[in-house]
Design an enzyme around this catalytic site. Structure first.
Site, PDB file in Angstrom:
ATOM      1  N   THR A 110       7.724   3.380   4.191  1.00 32.16           N
ATOM      2  CA  THR A 110       6.831   4.415   4.718  1.00 32.16           C
ATOM      3  C   THR A 110       7.644   5.486   5.433  1.00 32.16           C
ATOM      4  O   THR A 110       7.357   6.675   5.346  1.00 32.16           O
ATOM      5  CB  THR A 110       5.799   3.794   5.670  1.00 32.16           C
ATOM      6  OG1 THR A 110       4.958   2.929   4.911  1.00 32.16           O
ATOM      7  CG2 THR A 110       4.949   4.858   6.346  1.00 32.16           C
ATOM      8  N   GLU A 128       6.963  -5.770   9.217  1.00 31.46           N
ATOM      9  CA  GLU A 128       7.612  -6.962   9.765  1.00 31.46           C
ATOM     10  C   GLU A 128       7.172  -7.359  11.178  1.00 31.46           C
ATOM     11  O   GLU A 128       7.092  -8.555  11.472  1.00 31.46           O
ATOM     12  CB  GLU A 128       9.134  -6.776   9.732  1.00 31.46           C
ATOM     13  CG  GLU A 128       9.690  -6.779   8.316  1.00 31.46           C
ATOM     14  CD  GLU A 128      11.161  -6.415   8.277  1.00 31.46           C
ATOM     15  OE1 GLU A 128      11.480  -5.260   8.627  1.00 31.46           O
ATOM     16  OE2 GLU A 128      11.974  -7.268   7.920  1.00 31.46           O
ATOM     17  N   GLY A 163       0.781  -1.224   0.000  1.00 32.57           N
ATOM     18  CA  GLY A 163       0.000   0.000   0.000  1.00 32.57           C
ATOM     19  C   GLY A 163       0.815   1.278   0.000  1.00 32.57           C
ATOM     20  O   GLY A 163       0.299   2.346   0.313  1.00 32.57           O
TER      21      GLY A 163
END
Lengths: 154, 741
Positions: free
Chosen positions: B525, B706, B485
Site C-alpha cells: 500500500t 502485520e 485488497g
C-alpha cells in the site's frame, strides 16, 4: 465406470477412470472449478457442495458413490446472472479476501438459509464451523450473514 | 475539439477513505475467479515431486528407469538435469533446486516427474528408486549454535552497558513453529513458448524474484522467462520463496509441453518455509518509578536447513527486541541457526512476533514486581515520534502514536463478567466440556511494533504505470494481490489522484513492467501505492498542462466551465505515466547494530479477554480488542479485514497452531492435526483505527497487514496468565501448560 448424476440441474455423464472423489469429478472431469481443494480430508469445507439435499465435503465422497445423485455446487447456488442473497451480503460486508474458502462458505451458508432464514450469530457460527477461512478472521462473514436476512426478504 | 459548458461538480466514486466493493469479489463468490490451481492449457502434463523421507541422508543413487517405464511418463528430472545454477534462494542461493548428494530436510525435493495425468505422475514419483543413507540429523538449535552452524549472528549494543536498575525481572520464553497455512496450496503452470523460453503462472508474492531465480537455474536470458501474477489462495509469507517454480519451468522446457503442478496439503507443509520457532532470554531492569534503564535479550531462531530469509527475520527480531519502549542501555544478541529442521522464513510479522511474546511477558512481570498497572508501565516507557528506537538508536521520524494506542485500550469497555452459560462460549465449546463454575476469566494487554517496508539498506522500490483508457484509467503493476485488497486500494489511490471514477488494476507479467517488490513487510500500500499516486498525479498534471485545463474528471478536461477535451479525445491519445517509487533510504547497521535500518514503523496494541478452565487446561478467547496505528485508512473495510484476520492468526499462535517436530520430521502436516482457528474459535473484535498524518505512504497511509498479528499472541498469553496464575512461558499454550505446569 460411467457415473450419471445431476449437477446444478443438468444431467451429466462422466467416465470415471480414477478412484477419485466427487471433488475431482467436478473440477477435473466436469469443468466446474468453483469447488476448491485445500485439505483433502474434510477439515476445511472449501469443497462444500449439496448432495441430495445434504451439505457435504465433496473431497470425502467417492465419485462413483455420486452416481444417481443430484449435486449443487457454488456455480449453481444462484439463478444464472443473479447473486444468491448470501453472495450479495458477503460481497457488501467485505467478507471475501483471498476467496479460496469463499465458494465453500457460500454453499454452507446457502444451505443454512434454506432451512433457517433468520439465523442468529450462534447459529451462523455452528453452521460454518466446518469451513476454515485463513484471511478474514470470520468477523465480516458473520456480519454479512447476520444482515443477509434483510436481503433475502426483499 | 468539441466543447461544452456546465461542469457537474462532484467527487469521483471509490476514492481513498471509502470502502468500494472488491472488483474480484463477485467472481470469487461465484467460484469463477481463476486460481493457480484452476489453470489449464492444451496438451498439458501433470507434475509430481519426489521428496526425501529423511531429515538428513546421503543420496547414494537415484534410479529413474522404473518411472520412465510407466506409460504416459514424459520426464523424470534430478539434480543432474538442472541446466543453470544448481541452487536458489531469496537472499542467499544456498538451496539445491533438487537435492544432489545430500538431502538436508524432511520433504526436500529430490526429483520431479511429468506425465499425461496426475495419477500417472504420482505413480511415477513413487516408482523412482532413491538410495538414501540416513545421516545423523542436527535438529537441536542450541547444539547447532555450539557447532557454529549459523546463518547470521546479531549483536546490538546501545548506551552505557554498566547501567543497572533497582528492579530486575528475568525470563525465558519459547515460541513454537507456526505455519502460514494459506488455503490454496502451492500451484502453477509453466508453458514453453516454442523458442526456448517459458511463461510461468504460479503462486507467488513476488514474481520478479521468482523470474530471476528461474532465469539463473535454467541458464536462460532474462527475456526468455516471464512470470505472470495469478490467482492466489492466501500467502502470509509462504509464497516469497521459490518452490515449484523452477521445477515447472524445467519440466516444461524438457518436454516441450505445458506442465502443471499442485501440491497436496501435506506437501504444502514441507513445500514452503514456516515461522521461525524461537528461544528467548530476557533481563529487564527498571528504576522504582518503572522507567526501563536496561534491557538484555538473547534471541535464538531455528532457520532450518536453508537460508531463506532467516538473516532478515533475525535482524527484525533483534531490532524490535525491546518493543515500542524507550531504553538507553540495551544489549541484544541473536543467532539464526542452521539445522536439519524444515526451512523457516517469512510469515506475517517476520521476527517481530516472536520477540513481542518475550518483551511483553517481561513488561507484565516488571509491572507485577513494581505493583504497577501494566498499561501504566507501558505508558511511562512508550516510544513515540522523536525518540530513538531502543536497539538501533534510529530516531523515529514518522508518527508513532504509542500513548494513544495505550489510552485507547484503557478506554475500551470490558465485556460483562463471565463466564457465559452458553456452551459454545465456554472453554472446550459445545461439547459441554467445562462447567461455568470451573471457569475463570483473565484480561491481558500487549503492544507491538514493526517496521514497514524493507530494511537494512535494501533498494526497496515499486514500479507502477497509470494509463488512460476508453473507460477511465488502468493501473498496471506486478504487485501481487494475495487477498488483502491491493486490487481495490491501488484503484482508489489513482481515482483520488486523477479525479475520476473508473480505474481498474491490471496485474501484468515481469516483461511488461519493472518489479513492485514483494507483497510482504506490510509494504505494497505504501510502496506500490506510492508509485501509483505519483504516476497518477504526474499524468493528471501533464494532461491539464497539455490542454491548459484546470480540472480533470470523468467527462474530460475542463477549463473553468468549459469541457475543452472530452474523455473520448483523451482516450485516443497515448497517455500513460510510469513511476518507480522508493521510500526513504535505510542503511545497514554498524557492528553495534546502530543505524537507520528502517523506513517506517507502526504500533498496535491488543487487549484479550479469555475464559480458562484451569483444571482441564482449556481456553476460550472471547475478545481481542485493538487500537492500531494506520496512518490513514485508505479503505476502512479492508483495514478491518486485515485486523480481524491478523488477530485470528495471532490467536492461533497463542493457543493452537504449532508444527510439531520429531527429529526433523513434521508430525502433523495435515489440517486434521495442525489446528487452525475455526469460526467458533474466533474472538469478537473491536478495532479502533488511529489516524495521524505524516507517514510517507500515499495520503499518509501506513501498511496495516502485520501489526494485528504481532501483539495479539502476547495479549492472549497475558490473559491466560491472568486467568490461570500460570507463568505461561511458551506459545502456543497447550492444555498441559495450564493444567499440569
Amino acid at each position: 465406470m460411467i457415473v450419471e448424476l445431476t449437477v446444478n440441474g443438468e444431467p451429466v455423464t462422466a467416465r470415471v477412470n480414477h478412484p477419485g472423489s466427487l471433488l475431482d469429478l467436478l473440477r477435473d472431469d466436469l469443468g466446474l472449478p468453483g469447488s476448491k481443494s485445500a485439505c483433502e480430508q474434510g477439515e476445511c469445507g472449501s469443497c462444500s457442495v449439496i448432495l441430495d439435499g445434504a451439505l457435504v465435503c465433496s473431497c470425502l465422497v467417492l465419485a462413483a458413490d455420486a452416481h444417481g445423485s443430484a449435486v449443487t455446487t457454488v456455480e449453481g447456488i444462484s439463478e444464472p446472472g443473479a447473486l444468491h442473497p448470501v453472495q450479495e451480503a458477503m460481497h457488501r460486508a467485505g467478507a471475501v479476501q483471498c476467496g479460496f474458502c469463499t465458494p465453500g462458505i457460500v454453499v454452507a451458508a446457502a444451505d443454512l438459509f434454506a432451512v433457517n432464514p433468520h439465523p442468529t450469530a450462534t447459529e451462523i457460527k455452528e453452521a460454518l464451523a466446518g469451513n476454515i477461512c485463513r484471511c478474514t478472521g470470520y468477523g465480516a462473514i458473520v456480519r454479512a450473514l447476520e444482515g443477509a436476512e434483510i436481503v433475502a426478504d426483499r | 475539439m468539441s466543447t461544452r459548458t456546465g461542469r457537474k461538480v462532484g467527487t469521483p466514486q471509490g476514492v481513498v477513505g471509502t470502502s468500494p466493493l472488491r472488483p474480484d469479489g463477485i467472481p470469487k463468490l461465484q467460484g469463477r475467479f481463476e486460481y493457480a490451481q484452476d489453470l489449464a492449457a492444451e496438451g498439458m502434463l501433470w507434475a509430481a515431486t519426489v521428496r526425501s523421507p529423511h531429515a538428513r541422508a546421503r543420496i547414494a543413487s537415484i534410479d529413474i528407469a522404473p518411472a520412465l517405464a510407466i506409460g504416459g511418463v514424459h520426464a523424470c528430472l534430478t539434480a543432474d538435469d538442472v541446466p543453470g545454477r544448481a541452487t536458489f534462494g531469496l537472499e542467499h542461493p544456498d538451496q539445491p533446486v533438487l537435492a544432489a548428494q545430500e538431502a538436508r530436510f524432511w520433504g526436500e525435493p529430490v526429483a520431479v516427474v511429468a506425465a499425461e495425468d496426475l495419477d500417472t505422475a504420482r505413480r511415477a514419483a513413487a516408482a523412482i528408486e532413491v538410495g538414501y543413507e540416513p545421516l545423523e540429523a542436527l535438529t537441536d538449535p542450541e547444539e547447532a549454535n555450539r557447532r557454529d552452524e549459523v546463518f547470521r549472528r546479531m549483536r546490538i549494543r546501545r548506551g552505557d552497558q554498566s547501567v543497572r536498575g533497582a528492579v530486575v525481572v528475568e525470563g525465558e520464553y519459547e515460541v513454537g513453529m507456526q505455519d502460514q497455512a494459506p488455503l490454496g496450496t502451492e500451484a502453477g503452470l509453466a508453458v514453453p513458448d516454442g523458442q526456448g523460453g517459458v511463461d510461468l503462472y504460479a503462486t507467488s508474492q513476488y514474481v520478479h524474484v521468482d523470474q530471476e531465480q528461474v532465469v539463473a537455474s535454467l541458464g536462460l536470458r532474462p527475456d526468455q522467462v516471464r512470470s505472470h501474477p495469478t490467482g492466489i489462495g492466501g500467502a502470509f509469507g509462504a509464497r516469497e520463496d521459490v518452490n515449484l517454480h523452477i521445477h515447472l519451468c524445467m519440466l516444461a522446457l524438457h518436454t516441450g509441453r505445458p506442465v502443471k503442478m499442485v501440491y497436496r496439503r501435506s506437501e504444502s507443509f514441507t513445500g514452503h518455509v514456516h515461522r521461525h520457532p524461537a528461544w528467548l532470554r530476557y533481563r529487564h531492569e527498571a528504576d522504582r518509578d518503572g522507567r526501563l534503564v536496561r534491557v538484555e535479550a538473547s534471541v535464538v531462531l531455528d532457520g532450518g536447513a536453508y537460508a531463506s530469509t532467516t538473516s532478515a527475520v533475525l535482524a527484525n527480531a533483534c531490532y524490535f527486541a525491546v518493543g515500542p519502549y524507550t531504553c538507553d542501555s540495551v544489549a541484544v544478541d541473536g543467532v539464526g541457526v542452521r539445522t536439519n529442521n524444515p526451512p523457516c522464513g517469512a510469515m506475517r510479522g517476520f521476527g517481530a512476533v516472536q520477540v513481542c511474546f518475550g518483551y511483553e511477558s517481561q513488561m507484565d512481570r516488571l509491572a507485577h514486581a513494581l505493583e504497577m498497572d501494566p498499561l501504566t508501565l507501558r505508558e511511562i516507557n512508550a516510544l513515540e515520534t522523536g525518540h530513538p528506537l531502543a536497539t538501533t538508536g534510529q530516531v523515529i521520524q514518522t508518527p508513532l502514536p504509542t500513548v494513544e494506542v495505550i489510552k485507547s485500550l484503557q478506554a475500551m469497555p470490558l465485556p460483562e463478567a463471565g463466564p457465559s452459560d452458553l456452551p459454545t462460549e465456554l472453554p472446550g465449546g459445545s461439547g459441554l466440556t467445562s462447567e461455568p463454575q470451573h471457569v475463570t476469566r483473565g484480561v491481558g494487554y500487549a503492544l507491538g511494533i514493526k517496521n514497514l517496508g524493507f530494511s537494512e539498506g535494501s533498494d526497496d522500490y515499486a514500479q507502477a504505470r497509470v494509463r488512460i483508457t476508453d473507460s477511465g484509467a488502468v493501473v498496471e503493476t506486478a504487485a501481487i494481490e494475495v487477498g488483502q485488497g491491493l486490487v481495490t486500494v491501488l484503484a482508489q489511490i489513482a481515482r483520488s489522484a486523477l479525479g475520476i471514477s473508473h480505474v481498474e488494476v491490471a496485474h501484468v507479467d515481469t516483461s511488461k513492467i519493472d518489479s513492485a517488490g514483494s507483497t510482504s513487510a506490510s509494504r505494497q500500500t505504501q510502496v506500490s501505492g506510492g508509485a501509483t499516486l505519483e504516476a497518477a498525479q504526474r499524468l493528471r498534471e501533464r494532461i491539464l498542462g497539455q490542454f491548459d485545463g484546470d480540472v480533470l474528471d470523468d467527462e474530460g478536461v475542463w477549463r473553468g466551465d468549459t469541457l475543452v477535451t472530452p474523455w473520448t479525445a483523451l482516450a485516443a491519445g497515448d497517455w500513460e505515466e510510469t513511476v518507480t517509487f522508493r521510500h526513504p533510504p535505510t542503511t545497514m547497521t554498524d557492528d553495534n547494530g546502530q543505524g537507520v535500518a528502517h523506513a517506517d514503523f507502526a504500533v498496535a496494541g491488543h487487549r484479550a479477554v479469555v475464559d480458562v478452565d484451569v483444571e482441564l487446561g482449556l481456553v476460550k478467547v472471547l475478545r481481542v480488542d485493538t487500537a492500531q496505528d494506520v496512518g490513514l485508512a485508505l479503505n476502512p473495510q479492508s483495514v478491518r479485514g486485515q485486523i480481524e484476520g491478523g488477530i485470528l492468526q495471532g490467536v492461533g499462535l497463542a493457543v493452537m497452531e504449532e508444527l510439531v517436530m520429531g527429529e526433523g520430521v513434521i508430525l502433523n502436516p495435515t489440517f486434521t492435526d495442525y489446528l487452525l482457528p475455526t469460526i467458533l474459535d474466533a474472538p469478537e473484535v473491536e478495532a479502533l483505527l488511529i489516524e495521524q498524518e505524516g507517514s510517507w505512504g500515499p495520503y499518509g497511509a501506513k501498511g496495516v497487514g502485520e501489526p494485528p498479528t504481532i501483539s495479539s499472541t502476547a495479549a492472549v498469553a497475558a490473559a491466560i496468565r491472568a486467568a490461570s496464575g500460570r507463568e505461561i512461558e511458551r506459545v502456543p499454550v497447550r492444555p498441559q501448560d495450564i493444567a499440569l505446569p
